[in-house]
Design a protein around this motif. Structure first.
Motif, mmCIF file in Angstrom:
data_model
loop_
_atom_site.group_PDB
_atom_site.id
_atom_site.type_symbol
_atom_site.label_atom_id
_atom_site.label_comp_id
_atom_site.label_asym_id
_atom_site.label_seq_id
_atom_site.Cartn_x
_atom_site.Cartn_y
_atom_site.Cartn_z
ATOM 1 N N UNK A 1 10.520 -6.307 -14.998
ATOM 2 C CA UNK A 1 11.126 -7.027 -13.878
ATOM 3 C C UNK A 1 10.340 -8.296 -13.636
ATOM 4 N N UNK A 2 10.762 -9.048 -12.647
ATOM 5 C CA UNK A 2 10.062 -10.285 -12.289
ATOM 6 C C UNK A 2 9.711 -10.211 -10.801
ATOM 7 N N UNK A 3 8.541 -9.632 -10.485
ATOM 8 C CA UNK A 3 7.476 -9.217 -11.403
ATOM 9 C C UNK A 3 7.656 -7.774 -11.907
ATOM 10 N N UNK A 4 6.715 -7.347 -12.755
ATOM 11 C CA UNK A 4 6.658 -5.965 -13.233
ATOM 12 C C UNK A 4 6.574 -5.018 -12.040
ATOM 13 N N UNK A 5 7.267 -3.890 -12.127
ATOM 14 C CA UNK A 5 7.199 -2.863 -11.092
ATOM 15 C C UNK A 5 6.276 -1.737 -11.561
ATOM 16 N N UNK A 6 5.389 -1.283 -10.677
ATOM 17 C CA UNK A 6 4.389 -0.262 -11.005
ATOM 18 C C UNK A 6 4.580 0.986 -10.153
ATOM 19 N N UNK A 7 4.309 2.152 -10.770
ATOM 20 C CA UNK A 7 4.461 3.428 -10.074
ATOM 21 C C UNK A 7 3.305 4.356 -10.432
ATOM 22 N N UNK A 8 2.751 5.022 -9.428
ATOM 23 C CA UNK A 8 1.782 6.093 -9.621
ATOM 24 C C UNK A 8 2.528 7.414 -9.478
ATOM 25 N N UNK A 9 2.361 8.288 -10.453
ATOM 26 C CA UNK A 9 3.085 9.554 -10.442
ATOM 27 C C UNK A 9 2.097 10.709 -10.279
ATOM 28 N N UNK A 10 2.186 11.404 -9.151
ATOM 29 C CA UNK A 10 1.425 12.621 -8.898
ATOM 30 C C UNK A 10 2.376 13.806 -8.978
ATOM 31 N N UNK A 11 1.826 15.015 -8.957
ATOM 32 C CA UNK A 11 2.671 16.206 -9.052
ATOM 33 C C UNK A 11 3.747 16.242 -7.967
ATOM 34 N N UNK A 12 3.376 15.855 -6.763
ATOM 35 C CA UNK A 12 4.328 15.962 -5.650
ATOM 36 C C UNK A 12 4.661 14.615 -5.011
ATOM 37 N N UNK A 13 4.191 13.515 -5.602
ATOM 38 C CA UNK A 13 4.446 12.190 -5.027
ATOM 39 C C UNK A 13 4.768 11.177 -6.112
ATOM 40 N N UNK A 14 5.604 10.217 -5.767
ATOM 41 C CA UNK A 14 5.981 9.117 -6.656
ATOM 42 C C UNK A 14 5.793 7.840 -5.849
ATOM 43 N N UNK A 15 4.758 7.059 -6.168
ATOM 44 C CA UNK A 15 4.352 5.943 -5.326
ATOM 45 C C UNK A 15 4.713 4.614 -5.986
ATOM 46 N N UNK A 16 5.503 3.804 -5.299
ATOM 47 C CA UNK A 16 5.838 2.468 -5.774
ATOM 48 C C UNK A 16 4.697 1.537 -5.362
ATOM 49 N N UNK A 17 3.806 1.258 -6.297
ATOM 50 C CA UNK A 17 2.551 0.581 -5.964
ATOM 51 C C UNK A 17 2.793 -0.836 -5.473
ATOM 52 N N UNK A 18 3.833 -1.504 -5.967
ATOM 53 C CA UNK A 18 4.115 -2.868 -5.501
ATOM 54 C C UNK A 18 4.261 -2.932 -3.989
ATOM 55 N N UNK A 19 4.763 -1.862 -3.384
ATOM 56 C CA UNK A 19 4.980 -1.854 -1.938
ATOM 57 C C UNK A 19 3.669 -1.754 -1.157
ATOM 58 N N UNK A 20 2.563 -1.502 -1.857
ATOM 59 C CA UNK A 20 1.269 -1.396 -1.195
ATOM 60 C C UNK A 20 0.511 -2.725 -1.176
ATOM 61 N N UNK B 1 -1.719 -6.270 -9.044
ATOM 62 C CA UNK B 1 -1.670 -5.249 -10.092
ATOM 63 C C UNK B 1 -1.431 -5.995 -11.400
ATOM 64 N N UNK B 2 -2.295 -5.767 -12.359
ATOM 65 C CA UNK B 2 -2.131 -6.424 -13.661
ATOM 66 C C UNK B 2 -2.687 -5.526 -14.744
ATOM 67 N N UNK B 3 -1.964 -5.425 -15.856
ATOM 68 C CA UNK B 3 -2.360 -4.457 -16.871
ATOM 69 C C UNK B 3 -2.279 -3.081 -16.242
ATOM 70 N N UNK B 4 -3.383 -2.334 -16.312
ATOM 71 C CA UNK B 4 -3.477 -1.042 -15.618
ATOM 72 C C UNK B 4 -4.531 -1.122 -14.511
ATOM 73 N N UNK B 5 -4.738 -2.309 -13.976
ATOM 74 C CA UNK B 5 -5.753 -2.535 -12.950
ATOM 75 C C UNK B 5 -5.135 -2.756 -11.578
#
Length: 265
Positions: free
Chosen positions: A15-34, A236-240
């Motif tokens: 996307x423009x920009x890239x969209x990032x997500x953290x995936x836990x067992x019980x949570x799915x976090x859209x990191x861009x929103x943080x 957020x860039x790369x995996x950082x």
């Protein structure tokens, strides 16, 4: 708001920009929103990605024992030229190795801090480029197995870098390059058995990252030395994850770590 889970590399979506997500067992976090919010990261423990036990992580999300017996971290992963599944030769688990190695692979050029050559499965384009923080990339060859990609990378890295300067990448100290020109110049160095797989007519892929502010100095967050950290997320860039005080946190390097993530505002 509070989340807890074991870290694995962030999932991404083009996307423009890239969209990032953290995936836990019980949570799915859209990191861009943080972005712009104050986050607290607390180290809770370990969970090996193979055995699931609370054992100290050795490398790549695995405890010591599993790092040396799991097929997904065999030497051929980091050194594709060591792949032998096409010969029917087992390293750790031949069925797994056939599944991964005997599929289309791409040798590419990516520009994160400098132009570098790399290898990835075709199915991992453009994910691999995103994970490396590349702002532009291009395919050079598409081959039917990992071994052919590996020997091509070995040949080409005599003429172009094969490493990224992660500090320059995170500071955004980058210059645009003409990757088509690089690709064409490198054609002469491709091994004979791979020349027929050269990609003649393609263009660069350009990538944009969600960064509000780039750091000028860098401080890497080590969860074992700093088990609790609070900062304002600026990018957020790369995996950082990049924070306001120039602290950077490599999510992928901390796979297998159990963390508590608290949003404070």
């Amino acid at each position: 708001m509070q989340y807890q889970g074991v870290l694995t590399k962030m999932q991404t979506e083009i996307g423009d920009p890239i969209q990032y997500y953290l995936v836990f067992d019980s949570d799915f976090i859209h990191v861009n929103q943080l972005l712009g919010k104050t986050l607290k990261i607390s180290f809770v423990g370990y969970q090996c990605l193979a055995c699931g036990k609370n054992k100290k992580i050795y490398r790549q999300g695995y405890c010591y024992d599993d790092f040396y017996n799991q097929p997904q971290v065999g030497d051929w992963v980091m050194r594709p030229e060591l792949s032998k599944a096409h010969l029917g030769v087992e390293d750790r688990d031949l069925e797994f190795e056939k599944k991964v190695q005997l599929q289309p692979h791409i040798v590419y050029l990516a520009n994160s801090s400098n132009v570098k050559v790399g290898v990835t499965r075709k199915s991992q384009v453009p994910t691999r480029w995103i994970d490396q923080g590349a702002h532009e990339a291009i395919e050079i060859v598409e081959v039917p197995n990992r071994y052919l990609a590996g020997i091509t990378e070995v040949a080409l890295k005599e003429h172009v870098a094969d490493k990224t300067n992660w500090r320059k990448m995170l500071k955004n100290e980058i210059e645009d390059e003409n990757l088509v020109t690089y690709r064409d110049q490198l054609k002469a160095y491709i091994p004979d058995e791979v020349k027929d797989y050269f990609i003649e007519n393609n263009t660069e892929t350009e990538l944009s990252f969600p960064v509000l502010e780039y750091p000028t100095k860098l401080k890497s967050l080590n969860l074992e030395k700093t088990p609790e950290y609070t900062g304002v997320l600026k990018g957020i860039k790369g995996q950082y994850l990049i924070f306001e005080d120039s602290t950077v946190f490599n999510v992928r390097n901390n796979e297998g770590y159990v963390v508590q993530l608290t949003m404070l505002n």
